[in-house]
Write an enzyme that holds these catalytic residues in place. Sequence first.
Site, mmCIF file in Angstrom:
data_model
loop_
_atom_site.group_PDB
_atom_site.id
_atom_site.type_symbol
_atom_site.label_atom_id
_atom_site.label_comp_id
_atom_site.label_asym_id
_atom_site.label_seq_id
_atom_site.Cartn_x
_atom_site.Cartn_y
_atom_site.Cartn_z
ATOM 1 N N GLU A 150 -3.884 -0.331 0.449
ATOM 2 C CA GLU A 150 -3.973 0.226 1.750
ATOM 3 C C GLU A 150 -2.581 0.436 2.427
ATOM 4 O OE1 GLU A 150 -6.349 -2.845 3.671
ATOM 5 O OE2 GLU A 150 -7.935 -2.068 3.241
ATOM 6 N N GLU A 303 -13.431 -2.632 -2.105
ATOM 7 C CA GLU A 303 -13.622 -3.760 -0.994
ATOM 8 C C GLU A 303 -14.590 -3.637 -0.127
ATOM 9 O OE1 GLU A 303 -10.116 -5.159 0.710
ATOM 10 O OE2 GLU A 303 -8.850 -4.763 -0.828
HETATM 11 C C1 GLA Z 1 -8.124 -5.556 3.094
HETATM 12 C C2 GLA Z 1 -7.126 -5.771 2.074
HETATM 13 C C3 GLA Z 1 -7.414 -7.061 1.584
HETATM 14 C C4 GLA Z 1 -7.826 -7.990 2.297
HETATM 15 C C5 GLA Z 1 -8.932 -7.504 3.322
HETATM 16 C C6 GLA Z 1 -9.637 -8.531 4.167
HETATM 17 O O1 GLA Z 1 -9.088 -4.546 2.891
HETATM 18 O O2 GLA Z 1 -6.841 -4.806 1.200
HETATM 19 O O3 GLA Z 1 -6.326 -7.453 0.773
HETATM 20 O O4 GLA Z 1 -6.937 -8.573 3.138
HETATM 21 O O5 GLA Z 1 -8.575 -6.416 3.887
HETATM 22 O O6 GLA Z 1 -10.619 -7.823 4.977
#
Ligand code: GLA
Length: 655
Positions: A150, A303
């Site tokens: 991210e 995710e």
């Molecule tokens: C993001 C990150 C993860 C985690 C999630 C928590 O998507 O990539 O590492 O911190 O948020 O929701």
Amino acid sequence: MIADRLGGLAFGGDYNPEQWDEPVWKEDDELMREARVNLATVGVFSWALLEPEEGRYDFAWLDAHLDRLHANGIAVDLATPTASPPPWFTLAHPDAMPVTRDGTRLVHGSRDTYCLSAPAYRTAARRIASALAERYGDHPAVAMWHVHNEYVTLCWCEHTAAAFRVWLRARHGSLDALNEAWGTAFWSQRYGSWEQVLPPRATQWHRNPGLTLDFSRFFSDEVVAAYSEQRDAIRAHSDRPVTTNMMQPGYQNVDLWALSREVDLVAIDHYPDRPGLDAAADVAFAADRARSFGGGRPWLLMEQGTSTVYEQGRTLAKEPGEILRHSLGHIARGSDGALFFQWRQSKAGAEQWHSAMVPHAGPDSRVFTEVKATGEAVSRLGDLAGSTVTADVAVLHDSDAWWALNSDGLPSSELGYHSALRNAHRALWDNGVVTDFAHPEADLSRYRLVVAPALYLLSDAGAENLRRYVVDGGTLLVQYFSGVVDSRGHARLGGYPAAPLREVLGIRVEEYRPLRHEERIVLSDSSHGTVWSESVRAQGAEVIAAYTHGALAGSPALTRNHCGTGDAWYLSTQLDDADYTALMSRLLDAAGVGPVRPPGIEVVVRQGEDGRCWQFVLNHLAEPVPLPEAHDVLTGGPVRELPPGGCAVLTGGPL
Ligand code: GLA
């Protein structure tokens, strides 16, 4: 295609074995088999272990985990750990720590703490990516690469300033052109040398909108370059697909059209921010975006949470059945799998309260039981890998418009690009249609209906593209405060919106009249508007609804203009949700898009190249839904009714 390497759709999540020890790893092996996990994202936050001192690597622990996972039949999405540099990096390269807008230099102790433009950071990131690829490029466990995590960290430091100036020279060519583009004649802002140009740091009052727009563009290009460098370093040693996980839809630091051109498959993270039906709509919103950014190709939900819906400072539990329903919601709209953050809930550390596939309570839990059921369901859907989703409707999505709408000094603080996109998508979702997102300059000819919410900035090419779309037979809805400024952020003169679009719409907007906070106005067709109103003159367009009160009484609020062989509608206020959904229904009807389904029952079709179809039916309601008899791939048998919250994937005959 990732599904070829996995032999089906992907199921699994971020796996951080370095938080645990041998007995837990053994249990992980068993539980992953039970849950039918076939893909684990490894190494996302492992930089400090992989490179304990600058230039000294320790790969032994990772070798052991990759070999163990491989022996257990689980493929690896191997990450480069560059989202979280280790403490030694900070101390060795303090200049590579990010500086906030107000001049505070951050330090380690969290994550995402780096300046993307700092040479030391970029060098270190390339080096660790290259070292990992050299060692694991053809490891049999590695199915794909996950660059970074991210891209999100903005910085206003001196390295950023230097890189920004290089970018500005390339974009504008000369200081005169930059001064003209940014309108520096006002407020005595004229720059006499490149060194005088600064990133938009904290300043006294409104920041120059040309400066902030260009800074957003610059940062996005910086992200794409940083990603591409790591991708190229990996490709030198590995033939496996490379991607990065894109942020939640509300973050707009990167032009996702541009980043998507550089990845082998689009991957997104998604955590709904409202529960219930809103969460289901948000899943569809995120999934439709991901599919669109990848040009319709299958993508991957990298995710999601097992029991987490973020809402205003709280993390709400997902209701029973939602782990499966949300996973299928993404798969229905083109994801070739469903992954989670993370496999096992941390017992310590910053995200110890973040949900996981195996919660603190262990496998004897509702969450793990639902995870297993979801893994079982996903494992039955292997045949549909690579199949695609078709939409007849598109909502326009442009990063430049988004960034420009973040400018200081706009006529109302209630104009939000993300909320405008979400509202448009939601009104279409409530009508039961699948929506694509499209860039304003893209070929729109395959869509019957195109919706342009909050398209504040519109390039000349975009305006011409929309004109052509309508003339050639499309149905277009342009919403208030669109086509207002050009690519430099300069106001369109002589009446809004941009010239060729104005003619197509058959209107001329003379004046913006934002409404007061929570003011609600009634239109002549009994619908209600909030936030915004405009003084619109019909110049050939038919008036469908007019304002009824105040200075605008009797003047057009909603218009339709027939132009060429298409229709162009203009909506000059923000309708209440129910009225907006009704307008979309009318437009869908006019554009010949169907079938339209009642809200709460989601039906999406994925189609294979060979013509095979899978119809996903997700019942988000509290009542059962009858179905015509069909074969349900999830149960392997016939189905006639979906229980409340139930899901089915049907083959054989349309619904
Ligand atoms: C993001 C990150 C993860 C985690 C999630 C928590 O998507 O990539 O590492 O911190 O948020 O929701």
